[in-house]
Design an enzyme around this catalytic site. Structure first.
Site, PDB file in Angstrom:
ATOM      1  N   ALA A 253     -18.899  48.530 -26.182  1.00  0.00           N
ATOM      2  CA  ALA A 253     -19.173  47.385 -25.194  1.00  0.00           C
ATOM      3  C   ALA A 253     -17.993  47.308 -24.071  1.00  0.00           C
ATOM      4  O   ALA A 253     -16.840  47.697 -24.560  1.00  0.00           O
ATOM      5  CB  ALA A 253     -19.248  46.161 -25.602  1.00  0.00           C
TER       6      ALA A 253
ATOM      7  N   GLY B 187     -20.181  49.594 -29.678  1.00  0.00           N
ATOM      8  CA  GLY B 187     -21.473  49.576 -29.326  1.00  0.00           C
ATOM      9  C   GLY B 187     -21.979  50.779 -28.885  1.00  0.00           C
ATOM     10  O   GLY B 187     -23.218  51.135 -28.853  1.00  0.00           O
TER      11      GLY B 187
ATOM     12  N   GLU C 298     -23.242  51.783 -32.129  1.00  0.00           N
ATOM     13  CA  GLU C 298     -24.440  51.012 -32.287  1.00  0.00           C
ATOM     14  C   GLU C 298     -25.718  51.690 -31.325  1.00  0.00           C
ATOM     15  O   GLU C 298     -26.969  51.474 -31.781  1.00  0.00           O
ATOM     16  CB  GLU C 298     -24.118  49.738 -32.152  1.00  0.00           C
ATOM     17  CG  GLU C 298     -23.167  49.028 -33.167  1.00  0.00           C
ATOM     18  CD  GLU C 298     -22.634  47.700 -32.606  1.00  0.00           C
ATOM     19  OE1 GLU C 298     -22.058  47.550 -31.597  1.00  0.00           O
ATOM     20  OE2 GLU C 298     -22.586  46.750 -33.559  1.00  0.00           O
TER      21      GLU C 298
ATOM     22  N   GLU D  88     -14.234  47.504 -33.797  1.00  0.00           N
ATOM     23  CA  GLU D  88     -14.235  45.947 -33.136  1.00  0.00           C
ATOM     24  C   GLU D  88     -13.130  45.138 -33.815  1.00  0.00           C
ATOM     25  O   GLU D  88     -12.783  44.160 -33.330  1.00  0.00           O
ATOM     26  CB  GLU D  88     -15.711  45.336 -33.318  1.00  0.00           C
ATOM     27  CG  GLU D  88     -16.367  45.922 -32.422  1.00  0.00           C
ATOM     28  CD  GLU D  88     -17.511  46.965 -32.802  1.00  0.00           C
ATOM     29  OE1 GLU D  88     -17.021  47.500 -34.032  1.00  0.00           O
ATOM     30  OE2 GLU D  88     -18.378  47.190 -32.289  1.00  0.00           O
TER      31      GLU D  88
END
Ligand code: CAA
Length: 258
Positions: free
Chosen positions: A65, A109, A112, A132
């Site tokens: 992200a 992300g 993911e 993260e």
């Protein structure tokens, strides 16, 4: 379909989405995710598309992200905007098979996003991780849930807690990826796999996807019952008649996707 941060194109019966934000290693901001969603909507409603491939660049599938976009977020910013989970699940809700073709970094992300896909094909250069923890946050788009289902608790804990990266060989051994291929063959292999899937009966392919996913949402008995019901339903398809007739007549089946 014209986008700014992704490229969406048709290759035969395959819809190809290429993340195209090279300067930020394909970091996933709202715009990227919205564009992926729009492309998936188009491919899903296009009867000429039977499978979808999502890929990135040689260096990065996606490095996570967008950290800059959320660096100053308050709790309410995160909660109200639903940033990071808003729209991301569109990959999961897509009824057609989605293959992630991963080269380079698939982190946070990015990992993911790959795990939301149905199959991950990795280049030998791929690196997976959920780092993260180094940023003072935790995975927020399924990392703590899908990773243990894919690789088991020990390795998932290791990756999420230590922030270390896992290379393609380890990822294949652990069950996260289905195949590892030389980096220069990645897209060809992924497109060929998608084209093979797309050559089969689309409703049957969708039933198989739904049924395999059921294995992660139900007890064994419930899953078996679901599978049997869908198996019976397949006999309502013209493609079942055609597939079996073609076998008996020793010819290639000509599926009409109905
Ligand atoms: N968000 C925003 N920008 C990113 C980014 C990210 N996740 N990852 C990389 N970039 C940017 C860098 O800031 C840099 O931009 P500038 O050139 O403008 O400085 C550019 O991409 C290239 O990155 P690096 O110079 O760092 O490249 P490198 O080869 O030295 O390192 C890397 C590559 C190891 C992937 C490193 O960039 C990195 O660690 N990235 C962050 C990985 C990460 O922590 N991901 C998790 C994000 S949080 C998340 O995803 C939450 C969630 O669960 C949904």
């Amino acid at each position: 379909m014209s986008f700014e941060l992704i490229i969406a194109e048709k290759r035969g019966r395959v819809g190809l989405i290429t993340l195209n934000r090279p300067k930020a290693l394909n970091a996933l901001n709202d715009q990227v995710v919205d564009e992926i969603t729009a492309a998936l909507n188009d491919f899903e409603s296009d009867e000429g598309i039977g499978a979808i491939v999502i890929t990135g660049s040689e260096k990065a599938f996606a490095a996570g992200a967008d950290i800059g976009a959320m660096a100053t977020f308050s709790y309410m910013d995160a909660y109200k905007s639903e940033y990071i989970t808003r729209n991301w699940e569109r990959v999961k809700t897509c009824r057609k098979p989605v293959i992630a073709a991963v080269a380079g970094f698939a982190l946070g992300g990015g990992c993911e996003l790959a795990m939301m896909c149905d199959i991950i094909i990795a280049a030998d250069s791929a690196k997976f991780g959920q780092p993260e923890v180094k940023l003072g946050i935790l995975p927020g788009a399924g990392g703590t849930q899908r990773l243990p289902r894919a690789v088991g608790k020990a390795k998932a804990m290791d990756l999420c807690l230590s922030a270390r990266f896992m290379d393609a060989t380890e990822a294949e051994r652990a069950g996260l990826v289905s195949r590892v291929v030389p980096a220069d063959k990645l897209l060809d292999e992924a497109l060929a796999a998608a084209e093979t899937i797309a050559s089969f009966s689309l409703p049957v392919v969708m039933m198989i996807k739904e049924s395999v996913n059921r294995a992660f949402e139900s007890s064994l008995n419930e899953g078996l019952l679901f599978e049997r019901r869908v198996f019976h339903a397949a006999f309502a398809l013209n493609d079942q008649k055609e597939g079996m007739a073609a076998f008996v007549e020793k010819r290639k089946a000509n599926f009409t996707h109905d």
